[in-house]
Design an enzyme around this catalytic site. Structure first.
Site, PDB file in Angstrom:
ATOM      1  N   TYR A  79     -24.840 -42.850 -32.602  1.00 20.83           N
ATOM      2  CA  TYR A  79     -26.008 -43.174 -32.621  1.00 20.83           C
ATOM      3  C   TYR A  79     -26.608 -42.444 -33.951  1.00 20.83           C
ATOM      4  O   TYR A  79     -27.364 -42.999 -34.753  1.00 20.83           O
ATOM      5  CB  TYR A  79     -26.994 -42.732 -31.574  1.00 20.83           C
ATOM      6  CG  TYR A  79     -26.531 -43.167 -30.174  1.00 20.83           C
ATOM      7  CD1 TYR A  79     -25.860 -44.754 -30.033  1.00 20.83           C
ATOM      8  CD2 TYR A  79     -26.402 -42.696 -28.919  1.00 20.83           C
ATOM      9  CE1 TYR A  79     -25.347 -45.315 -29.054  1.00 20.83           C
ATOM     10  CE2 TYR A  79     -26.243 -43.457 -27.703  1.00 20.83           C
ATOM     11  CZ  TYR A  79     -25.540 -44.586 -27.607  1.00 20.83           C
ATOM     12  OH  TYR A  79     -25.194 -44.976 -26.482  1.00 20.83           O
TER      13      TYR A  79
ATOM     14  N   GLU B 295     -31.899 -43.376 -24.417  1.00 18.46           N
ATOM     15  CA  GLU B 295     -31.457 -41.810 -23.625  1.00 18.46           C
ATOM     16  C   GLU B 295     -29.862 -41.824 -23.854  1.00 18.46           C
ATOM     17  O   GLU B 295     -29.249 -42.813 -23.425  1.00 18.46           O
ATOM     18  CB  GLU B 295     -32.025 -42.001 -22.402  1.00 18.46           C
ATOM     19  CG  GLU B 295     -33.444 -41.849 -22.236  1.00 18.46           C
ATOM     20  CD  GLU B 295     -34.205 -43.273 -22.096  1.00 18.46           C
ATOM     21  OE1 GLU B 295     -33.459 -44.337 -21.774  1.00 18.46           O
ATOM     22  OE2 GLU B 295     -35.394 -43.439 -22.312  1.00 18.46           O
TER      23      GLU B 295
ATOM     24  N   ILE C 281     -18.538 -49.752 -23.386  1.00 17.80           N
ATOM     25  CA  ILE C 281     -17.365 -50.337 -23.902  1.00 17.80           C
ATOM     26  C   ILE C 281     -16.317 -49.951 -22.889  1.00 17.80           C
ATOM     27  O   ILE C 281     -16.112 -48.800 -22.367  1.00 17.80           O
ATOM     28  CB  ILE C 281     -16.672 -49.837 -25.438  1.00 17.80           C
ATOM     29  CG1 ILE C 281     -17.740 -50.432 -26.466  1.00 17.80           C
ATOM     30  CG2 ILE C 281     -15.493 -50.542 -25.630  1.00 17.80           C
ATOM     31  CD1 ILE C 281     -17.925 -51.760 -26.645  1.00 17.80           C
TER      32      ILE C 281
ATOM     33  N   ASN D  38     -22.684 -36.325 -24.029  1.00 17.63           N
ATOM     34  CA  ASN D  38     -21.791 -37.467 -24.377  1.00 17.63           C
ATOM     35  C   ASN D  38     -22.072 -37.240 -26.144  1.00 17.63           C
ATOM     36  O   ASN D  38     -22.542 -37.868 -26.624  1.00 17.63           O
ATOM     37  CB  ASN D  38     -22.538 -38.630 -23.949  1.00 17.63           C
ATOM     38  CG  ASN D  38     -21.968 -40.009 -24.107  1.00 17.63           C
ATOM     39  OD1 ASN D  38     -21.053 -39.720 -24.838  1.00 17.63           O
ATOM     40  ND2 ASN D  38     -22.276 -40.854 -23.417  1.00 17.63           N
TER      41      ASN D  38
HETATM   42  C1  LIG Z   1     -20.123 -44.741 -26.556  1.00 15.74           C
HETATM   43  C2  LIG Z   1     -19.280 -45.856 -26.570  1.00 15.74           C
HETATM   44  C3  LIG Z   1     -20.249 -47.088 -26.333  1.00 15.74           C
HETATM   45  C4  LIG Z   1     -18.650 -45.807 -28.061  1.00 15.74           C
HETATM   46  O1  LIG Z   1     -17.908 -47.091 -28.248  1.00 15.74           O
HETATM   47  P1  LIG Z   1     -16.377 -46.889 -28.740  1.00 15.74           P
HETATM   48  O2  LIG Z   1     -16.017 -48.305 -29.032  1.00 15.74           O
HETATM   49  O3  LIG Z   1     -15.694 -45.916 -27.910  1.00 15.74           O
HETATM   50  O4  LIG Z   1     -16.656 -46.250 -30.248  1.00 15.74           O
HETATM   51  P2  LIG Z   1     -16.097 -46.540 -31.593  1.00 15.74           P
HETATM   52  O5  LIG Z   1     -14.656 -46.753 -31.407  1.00 15.74           O
HETATM   53  O6  LIG Z   1     -17.019 -47.870 -32.287  1.00 15.74           O
HETATM   54  O7  LIG Z   1     -16.246 -45.310 -32.498  1.00 15.74           O
HETATM   55  C5  LIG Z   1     -17.500 -44.910 -32.886  1.00 15.74           C
HETATM   56  C6  LIG Z   1     -17.595 -43.812 -33.555  1.00 15.74           C
HETATM   57  O8  LIG Z   1     -17.073 -42.568 -32.636  1.00 15.74           O
HETATM   58  C7  LIG Z   1     -15.910 -41.939 -32.745  1.00 15.74           C
HETATM   59  N1  LIG Z   1     -15.171 -41.904 -31.570  1.00 15.74           N
HETATM   60  C8  LIG Z   1     -14.985 -42.802 -30.704  1.00 15.74           C
HETATM   61  N2  LIG Z   1     -14.226 -42.187 -29.689  1.00 15.74           N
HETATM   62  C9  LIG Z   1     -13.922 -40.877 -29.919  1.00 15.74           C
HETATM   63  C10 LIG Z   1     -13.371 -39.802 -29.072  1.00 15.74           C
HETATM   64  N3  LIG Z   1     -12.990 -40.076 -28.234  1.00 15.74           N
HETATM   65  N4  LIG Z   1     -13.674 -38.585 -29.760  1.00 15.74           N
HETATM   66  C11 LIG Z   1     -14.291 -38.635 -30.963  1.00 15.74           C
HETATM   67  N5  LIG Z   1     -14.745 -39.590 -31.608  1.00 15.74           N
HETATM   68  C12 LIG Z   1     -14.578 -40.708 -31.062  1.00 15.74           C
HETATM   69  C13 LIG Z   1     -15.087 -42.865 -33.797  1.00 15.74           C
HETATM   70  O9  LIG Z   1     -14.208 -42.445 -34.664  1.00 15.74           O
HETATM   71  C14 LIG Z   1     -16.297 -43.684 -34.359  1.00 15.74           C
HETATM   72  O10 LIG Z   1     -16.618 -42.890 -35.643  1.00 15.74           O
HETATM   73  P3  LIG Z   1     -16.788 -43.484 -36.987  1.00 15.74           P
HETATM   74  O11 LIG Z   1     -17.695 -44.676 -36.825  1.00 15.74           O
HETATM   75  O12 LIG Z   1     -17.130 -42.358 -38.067  1.00 15.74           O
HETATM   76  O13 LIG Z   1     -15.363 -43.986 -37.291  1.00 15.74           O
HETATM   77  C15 LIG Z   1     -18.178 -46.014 -25.627  1.00 15.74           C
HETATM   78  O14 LIG Z   1     -17.136 -44.817 -25.822  1.00 15.74           O
HETATM   79  C16 LIG Z   1     -18.357 -46.015 -24.079  1.00 15.74           C
HETATM   80  O15 LIG Z   1     -18.739 -46.945 -23.856  1.00 15.74           O
HETATM   81  N6  LIG Z   1     -18.484 -44.723 -23.592  1.00 15.74           N
HETATM   82  C17 LIG Z   1     -18.724 -44.525 -22.186  1.00 15.74           C
HETATM   83  C18 LIG Z   1     -20.100 -45.179 -21.719  1.00 15.74           C
HETATM   84  C19 LIG Z   1     -21.411 -44.585 -22.451  1.00 15.74           C
HETATM   85  O16 LIG Z   1     -21.326 -43.146 -22.841  1.00 15.74           O
HETATM   86  N7  LIG Z   1     -22.234 -45.384 -23.053  1.00 15.74           N
HETATM   87  C20 LIG Z   1     -23.313 -44.943 -23.947  1.00 15.74           C
HETATM   88  C21 LIG Z   1     -24.342 -44.151 -22.867  1.00 15.74           C
HETATM   89  S1  LIG Z   1     -25.793 -43.739 -23.747  1.00 15.74           S
END
Ligand SMILES: CC(C)(COP(=O)(O)OP(=O)(O)OC[C@H]1O[C@@H](n2cnc3c(N)ncnc32)[C@H](O)[C@@H]1OP(=O)(O)O)[C@@H](O)C(=O)NCCC(=O)NCCS
Length: 157
Positions: free
Chosen positions: A122, A110, A78, A115
């Site tokens: 997940y 993976e 995202i 992270n």
């Molecule tokens: C990991 C990722 C895909 C999650 O997507 P996102 O849109 O940020 O996450 P969401 O807003 O849907 O939140 C998912 C959960 O994480 C929590 N969360 C999101 N950001 C957070 C933060 N910075 N700190 C703590 N918790 C967090 C939310 O509270 C939510 O929990 P809930 O479902 O119990 O309410 C996104 O942050 C990302 O792309 N990160 C960088 C790339 C990455 O790490 N990709 C995955 C590689 S394996």
């Protein structure tokens, strides 16, 4: 849908002409980004490549490999300014449905041990720890292990 997300997300297959936007996001999000060639090859190879959109904007993208009854999530991202608003959870739920439509028995991925946001997400979606893959990722100092997580699709029908 996450209580945070006020807009219905839309998902569509990634196209070649999305790669400019995708690669720009990839470079902002990751210290060791995928290359343009990685995305191009994924499309050419027929991998299941998706973008998540808000209005006309791409807010995220994913690459899923569907083969031999398994789904392997190779990339889910995202965009930085869209993170933490529920898009990632909604996108993952959609990708699990894609794997289900393919009749995958398992979906695995993976993730870096460091992270914690992704790992927690997940886990909440039903993925379980399987094993550690040693020195899988490039890192600033040497390499970082990968946690392998698996979703048993039968358990989460
Ligand atoms: C990991 C990722 C895909 C999650 O997507 P996102 O849109 O940020 O996450 P969401 O807003 O849907 O939140 C998912 C959960 O994480 C929590 N969360 C999101 N950001 C957070 C933060 N910075 N700190 C703590 N918790 C967090 C939310 O509270 C939510 O929990 P809930 O479902 O119990 O309410 C996104 O942050 C990302 O792309 N990160 C960088 C790339 C990455 O790490 N990709 C995955 C590689 S394996």
């Amino acid at each position: 849908m996450s209580s945070l997300l006020r807009t219905q997300p839309s998902f569509r297959p990634m196209r070649d002409d999305d790669i400019d936007v995708v690669i720009a996001m990839e470079h902002v999000v990751y210290p060791f980004p995928w290359t343009r060639g990685n995305f191009h090859d994924s499309l050419q190879s027929g991998y299941s490549c998706w973008v998540c959109q808000h209005n006309q904007f791409i807010v995220g993208y994913a690459v899923l490999m569907l083969a031999a009854g398994e789904a392997h999530l190779l990339n889910v991202t995202i965009g930085l300014e869209w993170q933490g608003r529920g898009w990632g959870r909604a996108f993952m739920q959609y990708l699990i449905e894609v794997a289900r439509d393919y009749h995958a028995e398992t979906m695995y991925l993976e993730v870096r041990p460091s992270n914690t946001v992704a790992r927690r997400l997940y886990h909440k979606l039903g993925f379980e720890y399987v094993a550690m893959r040693k020195a899988y990722y490039p890192a600033r100092q040497g390499r970082e292990d990968a946690v392998i997580m698996l979703l048993d699709m039968k358990k989460h029908a």
